[in-house]
Each structure stands twice: as C-alpha cells, then as structure tokens.
Design a protein around this motif. Sequence first.
Motif, PDB file in Angstrom:
ATOM      1  N   ILE A 114       0.595  -1.380   0.165  1.00 55.52           N
ATOM      2  CA  ILE A 114      -0.002   0.187  -0.452  1.00 55.52           C
ATOM      3  C   ILE A 114       0.712   1.218   0.252  1.00 55.52           C
ATOM      4  O   ILE A 114       1.698   1.365   0.748  1.00 55.52           O
ATOM      5  N   ASP A 115       0.926   2.019  -0.520  1.00 53.93           N
ATOM      6  CA  ASP A 115       1.086   3.735  -0.826  1.00 53.93           C
ATOM      7  C   ASP A 115       0.450   4.230  -0.426  1.00 53.93           C
ATOM      8  O   ASP A 115      -0.470   4.780  -0.836  1.00 53.93           O
ATOM      9  N   PHE A 116       1.000   4.631   1.310  1.00 55.12           N
ATOM     10  CA  PHE A 116       0.443   5.623   2.185  1.00 55.12           C
ATOM     11  C   PHE A 116       0.332   7.160   1.959  1.00 55.12           C
ATOM     12  O   PHE A 116       0.533   8.416   2.244  1.00 55.12           O
ATOM     13  N   ASP A 117       1.464   7.658   1.421  1.00 56.72           N
ATOM     14  CA  ASP A 117       1.941   8.614   0.672  1.00 56.72           C
ATOM     15  C   ASP A 117       0.730   9.056  -0.681  1.00 56.72           C
ATOM     16  O   ASP A 117       0.437  10.286  -0.621  1.00 56.72           O
ATOM     17  N   GLY A 118       0.502   8.342  -1.620  1.00 55.14           N
ATOM     18  CA  GLY A 118       0.031   8.532  -2.619  1.00 55.14           C
ATOM     19  C   GLY A 118      -1.928   8.185  -1.785  1.00 55.14           C
ATOM     20  O   GLY A 118      -2.244   9.450  -2.030  1.00 55.14           O
ATOM     21  N   CYS A 138      -0.779   8.702  -7.828  1.00 54.25           N
ATOM     22  CA  CYS A 138      -0.162   7.948  -7.344  1.00 54.25           C
ATOM     23  C   CYS A 138      -0.149   6.778  -8.883  1.00 54.25           C
ATOM     24  O   CYS A 138      -0.382   7.210  -9.926  1.00 54.25           O
ATOM     25  N   LEU A 139       0.635   5.519  -8.831  1.00 57.32           N
ATOM     26  CA  LEU A 139       0.703   4.738  -9.417  1.00 57.32           C
ATOM     27  C   LEU A 139      -0.181   4.467 -10.058  1.00 57.32           C
ATOM     28  O   LEU A 139      -1.339   4.147  -9.370  1.00 57.32           O
ATOM     29  N   ASP A 140      -0.244   3.341 -10.806  1.00 63.05           N
ATOM     30  CA  ASP A 140      -2.052   2.654 -12.153  1.00 63.05           C
ATOM     31  C   ASP A 140      -1.369   0.868 -11.323  1.00 63.05           C
ATOM     32  O   ASP A 140      -2.093   0.258 -11.946  1.00 63.05           O
ATOM     33  N   GLU A 141      -1.032   0.998 -10.031  1.00 67.85           N
ATOM     34  CA  GLU A 141      -0.785  -0.807  -9.908  1.00 67.85           C
ATOM     35  C   GLU A 141      -2.535  -0.656  -9.553  1.00 67.85           C
ATOM     36  O   GLU A 141      -2.661  -0.418  -8.365  1.00 67.85           O
ATOM     37  N   VAL A 142      -2.713  -2.175  -9.656  1.00 63.37           N
ATOM     38  CA  VAL A 142      -3.400  -3.149  -9.187  1.00 63.37           C
ATOM     39  C   VAL A 142      -3.423  -3.969  -8.742  1.00 63.37           C
ATOM     40  O   VAL A 142      -2.031  -4.630  -9.159  1.00 63.37           O
ATOM     41  N   ARG A 143      -3.507  -5.244  -8.169  1.00 68.33           N
ATOM     42  CA  ARG A 143      -3.775  -6.371  -7.283  1.00 68.33           C
ATOM     43  C   ARG A 143      -4.258  -7.611  -8.577  1.00 68.33           C
ATOM     44  O   ARG A 143      -5.901  -7.121  -8.495  1.00 68.33           O
TER      45      ARG A 143
END
Length: 291
Positions: free
Chosen positions: A21-25, A265-270
């Motif tokens: 998880i990107d908490f800054d994003g 934020c980045l475009d990352e998904v799971r």
Amino acid sequence: MQQFIGTGVALVTPFNEDKSIDFDGLERLVNYQIDNGVNYLVVLGTTGEPATLTNEEKEAVKQKIIAVNNGRLPLVLGIGGNNTAAVVEEIKNTDLTNFDGILSVSPYYNKPTQEGIYQHFNAVASATTKPIILYNVPGRTSSNMLPSTVIRLANDFENVVAVKEAKGDIVQAMEIIKSAPKDFLVISGDDMIALPMVLAGGAGVISVIGEGLPSEFSSMIQLGLDGKVKEAYELHYKVADSIDLIFEEGNPAGIKSLLQKKGICLDEVRLPLIKASEQLQTRISDFIDHL
C-alpha cells in the motif's frame, strides 16, 4: 442526511510497484478530493479493492484516511458481502466512531430472491444505528434489487437512508425517487447518468471519475442540484468521454491510470486485476492533456 447530498467519491487504494500500500499516495488522493470540492469520501468500497486486502491492510487504510481527513469531510465505510452473518459480525466488531454511514452492497453471486435481499438488509440495518446506504449494482452482483424492495426497506428501517443505484437504468431510479419516503436519498452509482438522475430528483453521486476530476465533476453535480441545467450539461459533455475511457478495461484500472497521469499515485492493481493497456493509458493521457 445532508452529508450524503452532492458528490461522494469511491476512493482507490494506491499501491507501490511491489503491490504494497502506498500511504503517501493515499494521503495525496484524500487531500486532492478535499481541495477540489468533493462532499464526502467512501472508504473501502469495491473501487478500493478490499477483496484483495488483508484485514490488517484494510484497518491501516481506514486509519490513514481518518487521520488525513481529520474530520474535514463525512466518511462512509464499505461493509458488505454475500454472507449475511459475516457482514453483521463485521459491522458489530468495527469501530464506526469516525464514520458517518455504511455503504453495503446487495449480496453478490448467491442471487437471492427479493425477499432474501430484504431479509439480508433487515439483518444489516438491525446490527447498527449508523445510517445505511444500500448499493444496487446488478452488473457485479448478478441480481437486481427492485424498486419495491428498496422502498420497503426505506419504509421499514429508520437507518436505511439512501440507495446507491448503479443499474444504469434511469427509469428504475425515477421509480424509486417517485415512491420512496420524502427524505430518502437516491444516489447515482453510474457516472454517465449521474446528472440526469440529479435533475430527476436524485441526491447526487458516489463517483469513480469524480476522484480523478473532482473539481469538474462535483461542480457539475452541484449545478444540477441548483437547477442550472445548461451549465451542468456543459460540464457533463466536457468530461463524458473520460467516463467511457476509465471503465473500458475495468475498474479501478482505468481510474488509476488517470490518477497516475495526474501525479497522485501509480496505476498498480492487484491480481486478478491488471493495469490498463498501453493504448488505453495513451488515450487517457491525451484526454487529460486536452481537457
């Protein structure tokens, strides 16, 4: 339930390249909504990918959003599922102090009857005094919660205060608006017909594109609520293409691509979700460049 009128946004969960998880994003995302006129935030709705978060991660996401928001906007928490007992247990065991309501999806996959849907939400509403927003999204649940069931729940439970109606059917939405109790809120769950629903008497939207274009979309909804039809539709047609783009390859892959373009934020998904294709990313980028 004035806090649920206007534009709510279903927050994504930003991820780093390693899928953590990107908490800054997430902090940037929350502040971006608040700074651009959104009315309330929906935490861990289906757009937030809660199905692929651990319980510890979900708790961390909640606490981060609560801290960043710092009481500035109302918060709605997504708690739903297709095991009624488990949903009730989660509601009872969750600290809801910082949340103004619960968004609860109609049971998916099981395909319950209308009476089954009613009894499910009977149990959910009876488990808490918090306001409940019903969520009807047949494209994901494989069953449609009919207006008669929504209206029955609205009449029978004081804390069933609204429905997020995402069938994409303006006639169904109008039937609920026409027949529901006076103070019951009909909230669009479909970005493309959010403005027509508002103009028909709806209360606003819980939006996906709204978190990528919060200023434009929340302004459009407010103009609709104010009866400024021409100005509202000018904004609608300005952003309409982006709605089709972000849902073309599924949600939240599309909106995360747009948020990456915005530098949030980045475009990352799971998995099992995958990122938007390069072609779609290019088209989303071009849309933002020309907006």
